[in-house]
Structures are given as C-alpha cells and as structure tokens.
Design an enzyme around this catalytic site. Sequence first.
Site, PDB file in Angstrom:
ATOM      1  N   CYS A  13       0.811  -1.215   0.000  1.00 20.85           N
ATOM      2  CA  CYS A  13       0.000   0.000   0.000  1.00 20.85           C
ATOM      3  C   CYS A  13       0.853   1.277   0.000  1.00 20.85           C
ATOM      4  O   CYS A  13       1.630   1.510   0.932  1.00 20.85           O
ATOM      5  CB  CYS A  13      -0.927   0.015   1.199  1.00 20.85           C
ATOM      6  SG  CYS A  13      -1.971   1.499   1.265  1.00 20.85           S
ATOM      7  N   LYS A  40      -9.797  -9.486   5.106  1.00 17.01           N
ATOM      8  CA  LYS A  40      -9.671  -8.534   6.209  1.00 17.01           C
ATOM      9  C   LYS A  40     -10.213  -9.125   7.513  1.00 17.01           C
ATOM     10  O   LYS A  40     -11.345  -9.609   7.551  1.00 17.01           O
ATOM     11  CB  LYS A  40     -10.434  -7.253   5.872  1.00 17.01           C
ATOM     12  CG  LYS A  40      -9.925  -6.561   4.616  1.00 17.01           C
ATOM     13  CD  LYS A  40     -10.844  -5.429   4.197  1.00 17.01           C
ATOM     14  CE  LYS A  40     -10.389  -4.843   2.868  1.00 17.01           C
ATOM     15  NZ  LYS A  40     -11.326  -3.820   2.360  1.00 17.01           N
ATOM     16  N   VAL A  53      -6.398   0.570   4.659  1.00 14.90           N
ATOM     17  CA  VAL A  53      -5.199   0.927   5.416  1.00 14.90           C
ATOM     18  C   VAL A  53      -4.610   2.196   4.801  1.00 14.90           C
ATOM     19  O   VAL A  53      -4.889   2.497   3.635  1.00 14.90           O
ATOM     20  CB  VAL A  53      -4.160  -0.221   5.384  1.00 14.90           C
ATOM     21  CG1 VAL A  53      -4.656  -1.418   6.157  1.00 14.90           C
ATOM     22  CG2 VAL A  53      -3.802  -0.624   3.958  1.00 14.90           C
ATOM     23  N   GLU A  69      -7.254   7.241   7.076  1.00 19.14           N
ATOM     24  CA  GLU A  69      -6.905   8.147   5.985  1.00 19.14           C
ATOM     25  C   GLU A  69      -5.458   8.643   6.155  1.00 19.14           C
ATOM     26  O   GLU A  69      -5.101   9.264   7.149  1.00 19.14           O
ATOM     27  CB  GLU A  69      -7.862   9.324   5.847  1.00 19.14           C
ATOM     28  CG  GLU A  69      -9.247   8.929   5.367  1.00 19.14           C
ATOM     29  CD  GLU A  69      -9.211   8.279   3.979  1.00 19.14           C
ATOM     30  OE1 GLU A  69      -8.486   8.769   3.094  1.00 19.14           O
ATOM     31  OE2 GLU A  69      -9.906   7.271   3.792  1.00 19.14           O
ATOM     32  N   SER A  70      -4.642   8.349   5.157  1.00 15.06           N
ATOM     33  CA  SER A  70      -3.204   8.567   5.271  1.00 15.06           C
ATOM     34  C   SER A  70      -2.815  10.024   5.501  1.00 15.06           C
ATOM     35  O   SER A  70      -1.926  10.315   6.308  1.00 15.06           O
ATOM     36  CB  SER A  70      -2.487   8.042   4.023  1.00 15.06           C
ATOM     37  OG  SER A  70      -2.939   8.714   2.856  1.00 15.06           O
TER      38      SER A  70
END
Length: 225
Positions: A13, A40, A53, A69-70
């Site tokens: 990711c 998951k 993720v 949320e990155s």
Amino acid sequence: MSPSLKLISHTLCPYVQRAVIALTEKGVAFERIDIDLANKPEWFLKLSPLGKVPVLLVPTPQGEVALFESNVICEYIEDTQGGARLHPEDALARAQHRAWMEFGSAILGDLWGLETTQDAAVFAAKREALAAKFARVEAALGEGPYFAGRSFSLVDAVFAPIFRYFDVFDTYGDLGIFVSTPKVRAWRDRLAQRPSVITAVSNDYPQLLRTFLMRHDAYLLKQAA
C-alpha cells in the site's frame, strides 16, 4: 518497552508508506501490523470505517483511538511528534503543500488503472493522464532537491511511494512518462536515496508488486515483449 503507536498496514500500500516515512522522519518508534486486504480480519473492520489501510492506533487514557486516511495520519504525526518539521510554518505554503498531497492521491488513482488494466486503450489513456499530471508537477518544482527545496516535507512522503512503482514498471519497458520532466526525474532519484523511503517497504517489495501484476494479467507486462 514496546512502541505506543501501532500502524495497521499492507505490504504494497502506497498510502501506508506515507505514514511510515513520516514516522521514520520524526524518529518515532511504532509497531507495524500487516494484514491481508483480500481477507480482512474482523477486528480490523471494526477499526476502519472504510476497510482501508493505513490505520494508526493512538493510545489514550480511555483506550486506543483509531485514525484512518493517510493524509490525516500524516498531519497528526506532524502536529504531535517532535523532530524536523514536515510542513511549512507559513499558512499559505502549508495549504499549498496539502493541495499537492491531494494531487499525489489523484496520481495514484491513475496508477491503479495503469497497473491493473488488461485493456490497451485504457492503458494508453492512463499513461497519457500520468504524463500530463507529472508535467504539472514539473512546473511546480523549484531547484530541489526536494519539493520545497532543501527541506524534506510531507509532499515528498506522498510522492516517494508513487515513484517506487516506476522502479518496477521500468523493468518492463520505458513508459515515456518522465521524458519531458527533468526536475521530476531528479526529484525521483533523490527520494529513492532517502533512508526513510528505502525502509518504508520490505526487501521483497519489487517481487510482491510483480506478483500482483501477474495476478491481474496486467497489460503493463506486455511492455517487456
């Protein structure tokens, strides 16, 4: 003593890599927990409203709080951890950086199409879209070596995982996306040398990505023919 922060992750990711790079740049200890996004676990689905993720688990007196949320996670890391600043102090410059972080997410959307499609026309359209987007990035870059000059920032943390894809893609043939963007090429090369970027993935990342491409029978693989 075990790290207090936990990062729920997946090996490929790019959004996870943003958070890993930010934490590493800040010198923050954390525990990385990789999961299988194709299967998951229930405990993860209870933590992540979108089932995506990264998720950062932050300890509080009331128990762990899950951040998702990155970009939100990166902003939290910047706001709460010491070490070098990863955002400009000026409010306008900071807003511009946030906008370019979002632009990086738009690039990842096109990259997803490029790497998963089996259709030649879709592949060509995504390649053109990516070339156009990187031309916009080229116009925004200064003298480097990083996005904002000499200081590494969250924009760099966002774009480093993007460029990492092309390290693998290039082994199948030159897509021509960076032909007219010398500043982007120099930026890409510099980010690839950054320790936080190098260690954001496992050593088998290239093979894992190749396996992903083969599993999707990606048109990209035909570039090597």
